[in-house]
Scaffold this motif. Structure first.
Motif, mmCIF file in Angstrom:
data_model
loop_
_atom_site.group_PDB
_atom_site.id
_atom_site.type_symbol
_atom_site.label_atom_id
_atom_site.label_comp_id
_atom_site.label_asym_id
_atom_site.label_seq_id
_atom_site.Cartn_x
_atom_site.Cartn_y
_atom_site.Cartn_z
ATOM 1 N N VAL A 126 -8.405 12.225 -3.199
ATOM 2 C CA VAL A 126 -7.165 11.425 -2.786
ATOM 3 C C VAL A 126 -7.521 11.228 -1.108
ATOM 4 O O VAL A 126 -7.381 10.152 -0.520
ATOM 5 C CB VAL A 126 -5.696 11.923 -2.703
ATOM 6 N N ASN A 127 -7.825 12.360 -0.401
ATOM 7 C CA ASN A 127 -8.139 12.192 1.050
ATOM 8 C C ASN A 127 -9.272 11.290 1.359
ATOM 9 O O ASN A 127 -9.199 10.754 2.409
ATOM 10 C CB ASN A 127 -8.411 13.756 1.698
ATOM 11 N N THR A 168 2.594 1.692 -3.614
ATOM 12 C CA THR A 168 1.477 2.007 -4.648
ATOM 13 C C THR A 168 1.147 3.600 -4.061
ATOM 14 O O THR A 168 1.005 4.334 -4.971
ATOM 15 C CB THR A 168 0.230 1.270 -4.133
ATOM 16 N N CYS A 169 0.980 4.117 -2.727
ATOM 17 C CA CYS A 169 0.641 5.461 -2.535
ATOM 18 C C CYS A 169 1.955 6.474 -3.048
ATOM 19 O O CYS A 169 1.734 7.264 -3.773
ATOM 20 C CB CYS A 169 0.666 5.689 -1.384
ATOM 21 N N CYS A 170 3.040 5.891 -3.024
ATOM 22 C CA CYS A 170 4.235 6.675 -3.584
ATOM 23 C C CYS A 170 4.001 6.423 -5.056
ATOM 24 O O CYS A 170 4.453 7.518 -5.592
ATOM 25 C CB CYS A 170 5.601 5.781 -3.138
ATOM 26 N N HIS A 216 1.554 6.269 -6.816
ATOM 27 C CA HIS A 216 0.385 7.188 -7.338
ATOM 28 C C HIS A 216 0.879 8.895 -7.033
ATOM 29 O O HIS A 216 0.499 9.557 -7.801
ATOM 30 C CB HIS A 216 -0.929 6.835 -6.539
ATOM 31 N N SER A 217 1.285 9.184 -5.649
ATOM 32 C CA SER A 217 2.075 10.336 -5.646
ATOM 33 C C SER A 217 2.963 10.920 -6.780
ATOM 34 O O SER A 217 2.691 12.044 -7.083
ATOM 35 C CB SER A 217 2.589 10.461 -4.229
ATOM 36 N N LEU A 248 -8.206 7.823 1.055
ATOM 37 C CA LEU A 248 -7.241 7.593 2.111
ATOM 38 C C LEU A 248 -8.033 7.036 3.494
ATOM 39 O O LEU A 248 -7.786 6.355 4.257
ATOM 40 C CB LEU A 248 -6.190 8.462 2.369
ATOM 41 N N PHE A 291 0.825 -1.169 -0.049
ATOM 42 C CA PHE A 291 -0.030 0.103 0.027
ATOM 43 C C PHE A 291 0.794 1.481 -0.186
ATOM 44 O O PHE A 291 0.548 2.220 -0.890
ATOM 45 C CB PHE A 291 -1.022 0.110 1.445
ATOM 46 N N GLU A 292 1.887 1.311 0.854
ATOM 47 C CA GLU A 292 2.880 2.411 0.774
ATOM 48 C C GLU A 292 3.646 2.584 -0.541
ATOM 49 O O GLU A 292 3.846 3.709 -1.021
ATOM 50 C CB GLU A 292 3.668 2.266 1.899
ATOM 51 N N TRP A 335 -10.087 3.916 3.208
ATOM 52 C CA TRP A 335 -9.067 2.827 3.482
ATOM 53 C C TRP A 335 -8.653 2.594 4.870
ATOM 54 O O TRP A 335 -8.744 1.290 5.150
ATOM 55 C CB TRP A 335 -7.621 2.936 2.640
#
Length: 306
Positions: free
Chosen positions: A284-285, A230-232, A234-235, A288, A227-228, A291
């Protein structure tokens, strides 16, 4: 700097071999620190016990906290325990398994420190020299109670002027060292027997439950890392889109300065696919927040059907 960060992230992984290696290094570090430590007992009646017990138990607390900090699973376990229920139930058996695994690894270095200090005997001699019964030793027969306490407190200091000619100092020191070493070997024997029984009695219990707890504890850790990552990713793509949009009017100037920008349509489909239609900060918020508060159920068939 990036290399050190990668090494630190590697050592924070959930690999049991890596964590066992870290525990071994902490244990060796605890032995090395004790051998390099300059033990100086204050030889004062009211301070000996505080100093001796402090040296015996304060460093193990620091080593225990270091073991918890270096173990990535400790943070993962706390997050799993504190997270809202959502669409996924929390399995207490998995949390207990993670907690026991974390505690076992974090306790290795503190136990090694305590056993080493007991086998050496200096800490126990400093802490309990004033608690010895003076009637068991002939060198304290003709002295007042106050002088006896002062002499007993100076037993760890063999270079003190009052204890150089005292014949009972070595006797008290040997007496306390024998008790210290006996306690150290007893603790070591108890730990070895407990490890032996845990090793050989484990097959007598339900192995299916143990395998399930171990599998899902690894899953929770791997899910968090993916997840981290993927978030990186996506960011990075989201920031790339925002920056390109901001500098769209300066595209020609950027090209003249050899700043590599993708051509129109180059990689756009892949980026749009990875962005999943997310176009602003509120989306995005919201994702998150969903999730965190509504963890999706562990059912891949629902994704396949959609």
């Amino acid at each position: 700097m990036d290399r050190f960060r990668m090494i630190f992230q590697y050592f924070q992984s959930n690999s049991e071999s890596v964590m066992n290696g870290i525990c071994g290094l902490l244990a060796l570090a605890s032995v090395k620190m004790y051998t390099c430590f300059d033990f100086s007992c204050p030889c004062l009646p009211r301070y000996n016990m505080a100093y001796g017990l402090g040296i015996m138990f304060v460093p193990p607390i620091a080593l225990f906290l270091c073991g918890l900090i270096l173990n990535r699973q400790s943070l993962v376990m706390l997050e799993e325990w504190r997270r809202p229920q959502g669409h996924r139930r929390k399995d207490l058996a998995v949390i207990r398994y993670m907690c026991s695994s974390i505690m076992q690894r974090a306790m290795v270095a503190p136990v090694v420190w305590i056993v080493v200090t007991l086998l050496d005997g200096k800490c126990l001699i400093c802490a309990f020299s004033g608690s010895v019964d003076p009637e068991k030793f002939v060198g304290f027969a003709n002295t007042s109670p106050v002088q006896v306490q002062q002499l007993l407190a100076k037993v760890p200091c063999k270079d003190d002027e009052l204890m150089r000619n005292n014949t009972s100092r070595k006797a008290v020191s040997r007496y306390l060292r024998c008790w210290s070493q006996a306690l150290g070997w007893s603790i070591l024997l108890i730990l070895i027997v407990a490890a032996f029984l845990a090793r050989w009695l484990r097959p007598c219990f339900n192995q299916a439950t143990l395998l399930q707890a171990r599998h899902w504890s690894n899953y929770i850790d791997i899910e968090q890392k993916i997840f981290e990552e993927t978030c990186c990713e996506h960011s990075r793509l989201f920031a790339h889109k925002c920056i390109l949009h901001f500098f769209e009017s300066m595209r020609q100037e950027i090209k003249l300065h050899s700043f590599s920008l993708p051509r129109e349509g180059e990689g756009a489909e892949g980026e749009e696919y990875l962005l999943r239609g997310i176009t602003d900060q509120d989306q995005v918020n919201k994702l998150l927040k969903v999730w965190y508060y509504e963890k999706p159920p562990l059912d891949v068939s629902q994704v396949t059907q959609r």
